[in-house]
Design a protein around this motif. Structure first.
Motif, PDB file in Angstrom:
ATOM      1  N   GLU A  34       0.827  -1.201   0.000  1.00  0.00           N
ATOM      2  CA  GLU A  34       0.000   0.000   0.000  1.00  0.00           C
ATOM      3  C   GLU A  34       0.864   1.254   0.000  1.00  0.00           C
ATOM      4  OE1 GLU A  34      -4.314  -0.192   1.593  1.00  0.00           O
ATOM      5  OE2 GLU A  34      -2.987  -0.826   3.221  1.00  0.00           O
ATOM      6  N   ASP A 420       4.247  -2.038   6.222  1.00  0.00           N
ATOM      7  CA  ASP A 420       3.350  -0.895   6.260  1.00  0.00           C
ATOM      8  C   ASP A 420       2.124  -1.200   5.405  1.00  0.00           C
ATOM      9  OD1 ASP A 420       5.216   0.473   7.798  1.00  0.00           O
ATOM     10  OD2 ASP A 420       6.210   1.329   6.032  1.00  0.00           O
ATOM     11  N   GLY A 421       0.933  -1.192   6.008  1.00  0.00           N
ATOM     12  CA  GLY A 421      -0.283  -1.406   5.227  1.00  0.00           C
ATOM     13  C   GLY A 421      -0.652  -2.862   5.067  1.00  0.00           C
ATOM     14  N   ARG A 422      -1.666  -3.085   4.232  1.00  0.00           N
ATOM     15  CA  ARG A 422      -2.208  -4.423   4.035  1.00  0.00           C
ATOM     16  C   ARG A 422      -1.376  -5.210   3.019  1.00  0.00           C
ATOM     17  NH1 ARG A 422      -8.260  -2.699   2.504  1.00  0.00           N
ATOM     18  NH2 ARG A 422      -7.030  -1.205   1.262  1.00  0.00           N
TER      19      ARG A 422
END
Length: 442
Positions: A34, A420-422
């Protein structure tokens, strides 16, 4: 830290205008970490630059469609010279004739060829033709990743919404008895398969056996040469393995990124789409842009490059160096069983396994993230002839840093705090979740 601010804003705007934010699902932002999906502005050789000014060594090279490198000058020059005299006409051009001669000189066993713009057009035309020849409807496809965007194949995938049930059946690669049972139990129009993949070489005698089974049961054999063509050899897998299909479908690297595809094969079948038959005519391929001169000029320049240089040898050299460098690193770090390099040297993939040895999208995303931060862009390690030793050295060093982070995740048993993120998600899936985006109102 690499900045993706402009790319992130451009990607958000793309999602407002283009379903999925890209024109190919494999190019979608859900295939990357992401807020780390570069939107590109240019490429040269194997290096690309995004709209934030970040430069990356690219792998995959246009979904395997670029083997000579971005902006390869002989191809660019040939296209520029040709399109200066026009691109699309109301009658065939001499370029079509020359390109057809080049193709048929290159591909063993092919007697006629028809050009198109994308691989799905070619594979669907092959299926239509096989149905007309045999009078049968059912298609047998090998359990391999992708063959067409059209109903006969996509209707069998997770993204089958809006498609009626298809008369398409599947068989495992490398298992002759399974294919024999399938052909004996049904009226099959054609067998559609890749002769080989990055991860699977044909077992001894397998392709010959497939050929014999198709002949015995009156079924046409169709080879999908989208990836193997110009990557295994200029003449494709059929040149490497010495087994000639009834029909073969081409695309990707035959234009070094320019949009061109082809359906080729035996004259007795392809003539059913022509004017030299008394049988019912088949609507084989009829496209406005299939014979446009630019892509045909690109194809002819690619053929010349393969005749005068050895791109396949260089792709394999680059892949072997890359694999050796990464395997040395993973061995040093003790993670060789979790971060693995696999495949043919010119078509390498990386396999990302979690602490339990299971394939993991989370660990894959972490690896992609760390490569991007170190100037490497790629969902694979598929090389081109433009990957120099310097580019490979850069990639190996990037992998050294990425592998160290990967090891930390394995030691702690989770990517939490590191990713970081999905995580990324399969390109072909039933729902947008787990990477669904919220609508942003203007």
């Amino acid at each position: 830290m690499t900045d993706f601010g402009r790319s992130d804003r451009a990607q958000a705007r793309l999602h407002e205008l283009v379903p999925g934010g890209a024109h190919t699902y494999a190019r979608g932002s859900d295939q990357y970490p992401e807020h780390m999906a570069p939107v590109l502005v240019r490429g040269h050789g194997c290096r690309v630059t995004d709209c934030d000014g970040n430069e990356f060594v690219e792998y995959g090279m246009g979904l395997r469609s670029v083997t000579l490198g971005h902006g390869y000058r002989p191809v660019v020059d040939a296209v520029a010279a040709t399109i200066a005299d026009g691109v699309s006409f109301s009658r065939p051009t001499v370029t079509e004739l020359a390109a057809a001669e080049d193709f048929l000189d290159l591909v063993p066993g092919a007697e006629m060829v028809k050009f198109a713009k994308n691989g799905s057009d070619a594979t669907t035309a092959a299926v239509r033709l096989a149905r007309a020849v045999t009078g049968r409807i059912t298609v047998a496809v090998c359990a391999q990743p992708f063959f067409s965007v059209d109903d006969w194949f996509i209707g069998t995938t997770a993204m089958s919404a809006g498609i009626p049930q298809q008369p398409t059946v599947s068989f495992p690669y490398g298992d002759l008895p399974a294919l024999e049972q399938l052909l004996a139990g049904r009226e099959i129009a054609c067998v559609v398969m890749e002769a080989a993949t990055a991860l699977h070489e044909p077992p001894p005698g397998y392709l010959i056996g497939v050929r014999e089974l198709c002949d015995r049961h009156g079924t046409l054999l169709v080879f999908d040469e989208m990836i193997t063509g110009f990557r295994w050899a200029a003449g494709g897998a059929q040149q490497v393995y010495g087994v000639v299909p009834d029909l073969s479908c081409w695309g990707k690297a035959m234009g070094n990124g320019f949009p061109i595809a082809a359906l080729a094969g035996r004259r007795e079948y392809l003539e059913l789409g022509g004017l030299r038959t008394d049988d019912a005519r088949v609507f084989l391929l009829s496209t406005t842009h299939g014979p446009e001169t630019g892509a045909l000029a690109a194809f002819r320049a690619v053929v010349h490059a393969y005749a005068t240089t050895d791109p396949v040898a260089w792709m394999e050299h680059a892949g072997r160096r890359l694999r050796a460098g990464i395997e040395e690193i993973t061995a040093e770090l003790g993670i060789a069983g979790h971060l693995r390099i696999a495949g043919r040297p010119s078509c390498l993939l990386f396999l990302t396994l979690d602490q339990h040895g299971r394939p993991s999208q989370e660990f894959r995303t972490l690896f992609l993230q760390e490569l991007l931060r170190r100037g490497v862009l790629g969902q694979s390690f598929v090389t081109s002839a433009a990957h120099t030793d310097r580019d490979i050295d850069h990639t190996v060093e990037a992998c050294r840093g990425a592998a160290a982070v990967y090891r930390r995740a394995l030691e702690q048993g989770t990517v939490a705090g590191l990713l970081d993120g999905r995580p990324v998600a399969p390109a072909l899936r039933t729902h947008a979740a787990p990477r669904r985006l919220e609508e942003v109102l203007p």
